[in-house]
Design an enzyme around this catalytic site. Structure first.
Site, PDB file in Angstrom:
ATOM      1  N   LYS A  11       0.821  -1.212   0.000  1.00  0.00           N
ATOM      2  CA  LYS A  11       0.000   0.000   0.000  1.00  0.00           C
ATOM      3  C   LYS A  11       0.860   1.270   0.000  1.00  0.00           C
ATOM      4  O   LYS A  11       2.043   1.231   0.354  1.00  0.00           O
ATOM      5  CB  LYS A  11      -0.911  -0.017   1.242  1.00  0.00           C
ATOM      6  CG  LYS A  11      -1.923  -1.178   1.267  1.00  0.00           C
ATOM      7  CD  LYS A  11      -2.793  -1.080   2.532  1.00  0.00           C
ATOM      8  CE  LYS A  11      -3.810  -2.196   2.633  1.00  0.00           C
ATOM      9  NZ  LYS A  11      -4.646  -2.078   3.853  1.00  0.00           N
ATOM     10  N   TYR A  51     -12.630  -2.726  -2.097  1.00  0.00           N
ATOM     11  CA  TYR A  51     -13.129  -2.718  -0.715  1.00  0.00           C
ATOM     12  C   TYR A  51     -14.653  -2.670  -0.649  1.00  0.00           C
ATOM     13  O   TYR A  51     -15.230  -2.137   0.299  1.00  0.00           O
ATOM     14  CB  TYR A  51     -12.528  -1.540   0.050  1.00  0.00           C
ATOM     15  CG  TYR A  51     -11.105  -1.775   0.511  1.00  0.00           C
ATOM     16  CD1 TYR A  51     -10.758  -2.921   1.239  1.00  0.00           C
ATOM     17  CD2 TYR A  51     -10.105  -0.862   0.230  1.00  0.00           C
ATOM     18  CE1 TYR A  51      -9.455  -3.131   1.672  1.00  0.00           C
ATOM     19  CE2 TYR A  51      -8.790  -1.069   0.667  1.00  0.00           C
ATOM     20  CZ  TYR A  51      -8.479  -2.214   1.388  1.00  0.00           C
ATOM     21  OH  TYR A  51      -7.191  -2.425   1.824  1.00  0.00           O
ATOM     22  N   ASN A 123      -1.588  -0.046   7.547  1.00  0.00           N
ATOM     23  CA  ASN A 123      -1.179  -1.431   7.848  1.00  0.00           C
ATOM     24  C   ASN A 123      -0.400  -2.099   6.725  1.00  0.00           C
ATOM     25  O   ASN A 123      -0.342  -3.322   6.634  1.00  0.00           O
ATOM     26  CB  ASN A 123      -2.363  -2.266   8.351  1.00  0.00           C
ATOM     27  CG  ASN A 123      -3.437  -2.455   7.315  1.00  0.00           C
ATOM     28  OD1 ASN A 123      -3.279  -2.042   6.179  1.00  0.00           O
ATOM     29  ND2 ASN A 123      -4.525  -3.105   7.701  1.00  0.00           N
ATOM     30  N   HIS A 126      -1.987  -5.371   1.822  1.00  0.00           N
ATOM     31  CA  HIS A 126      -3.245  -6.108   1.720  1.00  0.00           C
ATOM     32  C   HIS A 126      -2.914  -7.536   1.309  1.00  0.00           C
ATOM     33  O   HIS A 126      -2.018  -7.757   0.491  1.00  0.00           O
ATOM     34  CB  HIS A 126      -4.156  -5.486   0.657  1.00  0.00           C
ATOM     35  CG  HIS A 126      -5.294  -6.393   0.290  1.00  0.00           C
ATOM     36  ND1 HIS A 126      -6.441  -6.487   1.057  1.00  0.00           N
ATOM     37  CD2 HIS A 126      -5.438  -7.300  -0.714  1.00  0.00           C
ATOM     38  CE1 HIS A 126      -7.244  -7.399   0.516  1.00  0.00           C
ATOM     39  NE2 HIS A 126      -6.651  -7.904  -0.558  1.00  0.00           N
ATOM     40  N   GLU A 137     -10.376 -10.832  -6.298  1.00  0.00           N
ATOM     41  CA  GLU A 137      -9.390  -9.750  -6.300  1.00  0.00           C
ATOM     42  C   GLU A 137      -8.360  -9.905  -7.421  1.00  0.00           C
ATOM     43  O   GLU A 137      -7.967  -8.925  -8.041  1.00  0.00           O
ATOM     44  CB  GLU A 137      -8.690  -9.692  -4.943  1.00  0.00           C
ATOM     45  CG  GLU A 137      -9.633  -9.250  -3.828  1.00  0.00           C
ATOM     46  CD  GLU A 137      -8.996  -9.264  -2.451  1.00  0.00           C
ATOM     47  OE1 GLU A 137      -9.640  -8.783  -1.499  1.00  0.00           O
ATOM     48  OE2 GLU A 137      -7.854  -9.771  -2.306  1.00  0.00           O
TER      49      GLU A 137
HETATM   50  P1  DAT Z   1      -7.818  -6.889   6.244  1.00  0.00           P
HETATM   51  O1  DAT Z   1      -7.060  -5.834   5.464  1.00  0.00           O
HETATM   52  O2  DAT Z   1      -7.010  -7.458   7.372  1.00  0.00           O
HETATM   53  O3  DAT Z   1      -8.410  -7.960   5.356  1.00  0.00           O
HETATM   54  P2  DAT Z   1     -10.484  -5.726   6.440  1.00  0.00           P
HETATM   55  O4  DAT Z   1     -10.792  -6.412   5.146  1.00  0.00           O
HETATM   56  O5  DAT Z   1     -11.439  -5.896   7.564  1.00  0.00           O
HETATM   57  O6  DAT Z   1      -9.042  -6.158   6.972  1.00  0.00           O
HETATM   58  O7  DAT Z   1     -10.343  -4.166   6.214  1.00  0.00           O
HETATM   59  C1  DAT Z   1      -9.716  -3.678   5.042  1.00  0.00           C
HETATM   60  C2  DAT Z   1      -8.906  -2.438   5.412  1.00  0.00           C
HETATM   61  O8  DAT Z   1      -9.749  -1.431   5.953  1.00  0.00           O
HETATM   62  C3  DAT Z   1      -7.850  -2.675   6.478  1.00  0.00           C
HETATM   63  O9  DAT Z   1      -6.674  -3.235   5.947  1.00  0.00           O
HETATM   64  C4  DAT Z   1      -7.649  -1.293   7.016  1.00  0.00           C
HETATM   65  C5  DAT Z   1      -9.013  -0.668   6.922  1.00  0.00           C
HETATM   66  N1  DAT Z   1      -9.715  -0.753   8.212  1.00  0.00           N
HETATM   67  C6  DAT Z   1     -10.308  -1.863   8.746  1.00  0.00           C
HETATM   68  N2  DAT Z   1     -10.859  -1.592   9.941  1.00  0.00           N
HETATM   69  C7  DAT Z   1     -10.626  -0.252  10.159  1.00  0.00           C
HETATM   70  C8  DAT Z   1     -10.939   0.656  11.218  1.00  0.00           C
HETATM   71  N3  DAT Z   1     -11.622   0.262  12.279  1.00  0.00           N
HETATM   72  N4  DAT Z   1     -10.511   1.947  11.097  1.00  0.00           N
HETATM   73  C9  DAT Z   1      -9.830   2.378  10.004  1.00  0.00           C
HETATM   74  N5  DAT Z   1      -9.502   1.570   8.966  1.00  0.00           N
HETATM   75  C10 DAT Z   1      -9.881   0.284   9.044  1.00  0.00           C
HETATM   76 MG    MG Z   2      -9.924  -7.883   4.003  1.00  0.00          MG
END
Ligand code: DAT
Ligand code: MG
Length: 149
Positions: A11, A51, A123, A126, A137
């Site tokens: 990212k 997303y 983070n 992805h 994806e």
């Molecule tokens: P992952 O990336 O571990 O699959 P996810 O699919 O639940 O997690 O969420 C996608 C992204 O969204 C994640 O990498 C960062 C962002 N995100 C998730 N929860 C969040 C939150 N509570 N506040 C801000 N960004 C968040």
């Molecule tokens: Mg995810």
């Protein structure tokens, strides 16, 4: 078990902070094959489609800006498709939990991720969560001819 393919995105936060090599260094020992790799300038549509399951979340707009690189002056991501035995779960394990503070310290997110003071979840990478997500994806980010057979 048969070989699986999974999507990895490095990212904009990782690129901005000089963490491309660090992220790849954690993934490389898995011994997976790189069957696709490219630099992608992420449109709003691509970010929103990627997303899509989070579109109701309060942080959705910020998430799109993050993936597009607007928040980090870095208008691109690096996209990879990695293939090998149990690739999806193994890459997720090395990636670590979504929230950097909950990710194990030895994982990529645990080592390098952070939550900024303004609430942006940086983070780093992805990784597809399961087989269905990986298939969707990979088709979203890569044309079939961009992948090794
Ligand atoms: P992952 O990336 O571990 O699959 P996810 O699919 O639940 O997690 O969420 C996608 C992204 O969204 C994640 O990498 C960062 C962002 N995100 C998730 N929860 C969040 C939150 N509570 N506040 C801000 N960004 C968040
Ligand atoms: Mg995810």
């Amino acid at each position: 078990m048969t070989a699986q393919s999974t999507l990895v995105l490095i990212k904009p936060d990782a690129i901005r902070r000089g963490l491309i090599g660090a992220a790849i260094a954690r993934l490389e020992p898995l011994g997976l094959e790189i069957i696709g790799a490219k630099v992608v300038r992420v449109s709003r549509d691509l970010a929103a489609e990627h997303y899509r399951q989070l579109r109701e979340k309060p942080f959705f707009e910020q998430l799109l800006e993050h993936l597009q690189g607007t928040l980090h002056d870095t208008p691109y991501v690096l996209a990879f498709v990695l293939r090998g035995e149990d690739a999806i779960a193994r890459v997720r394990d090395v990636t670590g939990a979504t929230h950097p503070e909950q990710a194990h310290p030895t994982t990529i997110r645990g080592s390098f991720g952070r939550m900024t003071a303004s609430g942006v979840m940086e983070n780093i990478i992805h990784a597809s969560a399961d087989a269905r997500e990986a298939q969707r994806e990979i088709a979203l980010w890569f044309k079939p001819e961009e992948l090794l057979g």
